[in-house]
Design an enzyme around this catalytic site. Structure first.
Site, PDB file in Angstrom:
ATOM      1  N   LYS A   1       1.199  -0.754   1.461  1.00 37.90           N
ATOM      2  CA  LYS A   1       1.542  -0.711   0.039  1.00 37.90           C
ATOM      3  C   LYS A   1       0.292  -0.929  -0.798  1.00 37.90           C
ATOM      4  O   LYS A   1      -0.430  -1.918  -0.604  1.00 37.90           O
ATOM      5  CB  LYS A   1       2.554  -1.810  -0.283  1.00 37.90           C
ATOM      6  CG  LYS A   1       3.984  -1.311  -0.338  1.00 37.90           C
ATOM      7  CD  LYS A   1       4.895  -2.460  -0.550  1.00 37.90           C
ATOM      8  CE  LYS A   1       5.949  -2.141  -1.553  1.00 37.90           C
ATOM      9  NZ  LYS A   1       6.910  -3.264  -1.675  1.00 37.90           N
TER      10      LYS A   1
HETATM   11  C1  E4P Z   1       9.700  -2.786  -3.591  1.00 34.00           C
HETATM   12  O1  E4P Z   1       9.129  -2.359  -2.613  1.00 34.00           O
HETATM   13  C2  E4P Z   1       9.686  -4.168  -4.054  1.00 34.00           C
HETATM   14  O2  E4P Z   1       9.546  -5.009  -2.933  1.00 34.00           O
HETATM   15  C3  E4P Z   1      10.962  -4.605  -4.712  1.00 34.00           C
HETATM   16  O3  E4P Z   1      11.920  -3.587  -4.724  1.00 34.00           O
HETATM   17  C4  E4P Z   1      10.778  -5.296  -6.009  1.00 34.00           C
HETATM   18  O4  E4P Z   1      12.029  -5.657  -6.486  1.00 34.00           O
HETATM   19  P1  E4P Z   1      12.276  -6.815  -7.564  1.00 34.00           P
HETATM   20  O5  E4P Z   1      12.091  -6.210  -8.923  1.00 34.00           O
HETATM   21  O6  E4P Z   1      13.700  -7.222  -7.332  1.00 34.00           O
HETATM   22  O7  E4P Z   1      11.293  -7.906  -7.281  1.00 34.00           O
END
Ligand code: E4P
Length: 214
Positions: free
Chosen positions: A83
């Site tokens: 990521k």
């Molecule tokens: C995506 O890969 C993130 O880990 C995640 O969906 C973020 O979500 P949140 O807004 O609930 O923290």
């Protein structure tokens, strides 16, 4: 639509995986920090449970540092997806990682233009955060509709992961939009199971069965 589970919690991953609904896992630094474990050891545990793409995020904010982290992580398994944050240094890293066959997931995407740039740079996946957009009064889902249209028009290979999913309706909307992946928190997957008529129906079937035996 593939379903990834958006958590770094081993118990949640194990449970959802046993239900047969998990195609992959996404983590982020917040989710990993919550578990209080060594990153490498935690990701190894996850790799042992789910045979699919596992997203792990870099901490560096310069392209050189991101590439170094990404090359190391990608050695852990061929299922590792790195990521990378949606910043100029991030896309610089994505370009080079793509040339080196390292899979990437461009994260913290909040606009169609950001996702367009990520696809141009060669991202394997792009993660628009729809819940966080909804939180500030935008229509997060609209980005997914627009992106599906644009990626299909130009035949981009980048897959869209709908991220920051907050409730079961987000999942239905993602599937209707034709998103490649929805990454869903454990609690939302649990809610997708629930229907009161299922519980009432099962209770009645079992009661009737018992009665017939008396
Ligand atoms: C995506 O890969 C993130 O880990 C995640 O969906 C973020 O979500 P949140 O807004 O609930 O923290």
């Amino acid at each position: 639509m593939k379903i990834f589970i958006d958590t770094a919690n081993i118990e949640e991953i194990n449970t959802a995986n046993e239900w047969g609904v998990v195609d992959g896992v996404t983590t982020n630094p917040t989710l990993v920090a919550k578990e209080g474990k060594d990153l490498r050891a935690l990701i190894n545990e996850i790799l042992g449970i789910v045979d699919g793409p596992i997203s792990v995020e870099v901490i560096s904010t310069d392209s050189e540092g991101m590439i170094k982290e990404a090359l190391e992580m990608s050695n852990w398994s061929e299922n590792i997806v790195v990521k990378i944050p949606m910043i100029p240094e991030g896309l610089k890293a994505v370009k080079i990682l793509n040339e080196n066959d390292v899979k990437t997931n461009v994260t913290l995407v909040f606009s169609v233009n950001q996702a367009l740039l990520a696809a141009k740079a060669g991202a394997t996946y792009v993660s628009p955060f729809i819940g966080r957009l909804d939180d500030i009064g935008h229509d997060g889902m609209q980005i997914i509709h627009d992106l599906m249209q644009i990626y299909n028009l130009y035949d981009f290979k980048t897959e869209i992961i709908v991220a920051s999913i907050r409730h079961p309706l987000h999942v239905i909307e993602s599937a209707k939009a034709g998103a490649h992946v929805a990454t869903i928190p454990f609690g939302v997957i649990e809610k997708m199971f629930k229907h009161p008529l299922t519980d009432i129906g099962l209770e009645k079937f079992l009661k009737d069965w018992e009665k017939s035996k008396k």
